[in-house]
Write an enzyme that holds these catalytic residues in place. Sequence first.
Site, PDB file in Angstrom:
ATOM      1  N   GLU A   1     -12.484  25.858  37.102  1.00 41.28           N
ATOM      2  CA  GLU A   1     -11.803  26.385  35.916  1.00 41.28           C
ATOM      3  C   GLU A   1     -11.130  25.207  35.229  1.00 41.28           C
ATOM      4  O   GLU A   1     -10.098  24.720  35.690  1.00 41.28           O
ATOM      5  CB  GLU A   1     -10.777  27.453  36.314  1.00 41.28           C
ATOM      6  CG  GLU A   1     -11.375  28.672  36.974  1.00 41.28           C
ATOM      7  CD  GLU A   1     -12.396  29.379  36.104  1.00 41.28           C
ATOM      8  OE1 GLU A   1     -12.445  29.120  34.880  1.00 41.28           O
ATOM      9  OE2 GLU A   1     -13.164  30.196  36.636  1.00 41.28           O
TER      10      GLU A   1
ATOM     11  N   CYS B   1      -4.350  26.428  29.895  1.00 40.49           N
ATOM     12  CA  CYS B   1      -5.747  26.029  29.716  1.00 40.49           C
ATOM     13  C   CYS B   1      -6.448  26.828  28.630  1.00 40.49           C
ATOM     14  O   CYS B   1      -7.433  26.363  28.051  1.00 40.49           O
ATOM     15  CB  CYS B   1      -6.514  26.138  31.034  1.00 40.49           C
ATOM     16  SG  CYS B   1      -6.506  27.796  31.762  1.00 40.49           S
TER      17      CYS B   1
END
Length: 477
Positions: free
Chosen positions: A217, A251
């Site tokens: 990720e 993110c």
Amino acid sequence: MSDLLIASVLEQYRQRQYDAFMQQPMPMVEDRIAALKKVKQLIIQHQAQICEAIAADFGCRSASETALLEIFTSLESINDAIKHVKAWMKPQRRHTSLWFKPAKNSVIPQPLGVVGIIVPWNYPLFLTIAPMVAALAAGNRVMVKMSENSQHLCQLLQQLFAADFSNEQICIIAEEGQTGIAFSQLKFDHLIFTGSTTTGKAVMAAAATHLVPVILELGGKSPVILADDYDIKTALSRILGGKVYNSGQTCVAPDYLLIPQALEDEVIRQAQAIMAKRFSDIQHPDYTSIIDDASFSRLCDTVKDAIEQGAKVINLIPQSKLDPQQRKFPLQLVCQPTDAMIVMQREIFGPLLPIVTYKTLQQALDYINARERPLALYLFSNNKAVQQQVLDQTRSGGVAINDVMLHVAQDDLPFGGVGHSGMGHYHGREGFERLSKMRPVMHQAALSSTKYLYAPYGKIGKRLINFIINRKFSRYE
């Protein structure tokens, strides 16, 4: 502690977990639910301590923001797994080709073994718990490596988990300099990493030594497209709200804003008005600090570079200036950015929002597609044709339409990147299946026509082969 000693200690933890797993390779659903409930109670009973620990690691992190973005989302992921794990564990019936009946096919989910989780500092609780939930629901053992910027939370979680779980089931590891390298080199049955693309490449290379499968990720520059049919005030209210979460250290934060050229002045005016109502000063306890001095300096250098190259930078909290001591950085717009500027070359990970203008929607899509595929893409438009065009012509890890970031909190949506923003998905069923071996099983019947399909082939076998091929493929002419 030397690098070799760190690696040796970590391997001992992993081996003990693997040995314990082999003693109980298929935990019952009751055992999995019991483990999930213990994690849930741990969080509920110690939420105040968790907020305090994360705030200590950041310097300033709103307790309300931690409660909303980390504790709530963690508990929701646990509740979802508790509710559905029994159904997820059931064997899946699969179709059997006519030519092999009465055989029966199925897929059975089985635990992999030991799952490693490398956790970043920006959402240290949620990014510990969400993958842990998937691993526990799938029946695995878990080793978690925390960030060096999460020392206070790491110490707290080590204490709390040690009281309820043995190291053979869940083990929390602190970063001690080279721990991350040694951790990523262990022979896990699966490894989950959340962090930067650069570090992700190193983690994947280390995991490849033992052919360990990975979920990466990562991040990237997640764009926001504002179409001309959508209300500017509503869009900016949501965009700026998401950008201020964790001071942009997310993110999936909006990284840059694409707007119709004619709307630039209005967008700037509306953004200033919205932020003036929300914050008069960045000393507000709900305005989060930048995590460390290096990150603060990086953001300062990014702004300086943009100004030197001709960008117009607008402080949306004008009564506040940079605060190096508390590492507080006011939200700023960067207007007329160019590709040569640092702000447009790498993920910002802070409270800077570049505004890029476009003349046509296709021009905006071409701009996005000329860059690496982002972890998230956001579109503000009520036009169904525009929505479909954006979905068809772009690729990203996830999409939210008419909002930002909230898709990550949907437990029944998989979360993951694509290309430079990552690989693999987890959350909900996808997390369970990703951290299971979805094992195909064929059950042959007592009587089967395959006895004619062994060499040497007699007349019946040859006729059967000819019949299968010519009949089967003629159906699709």
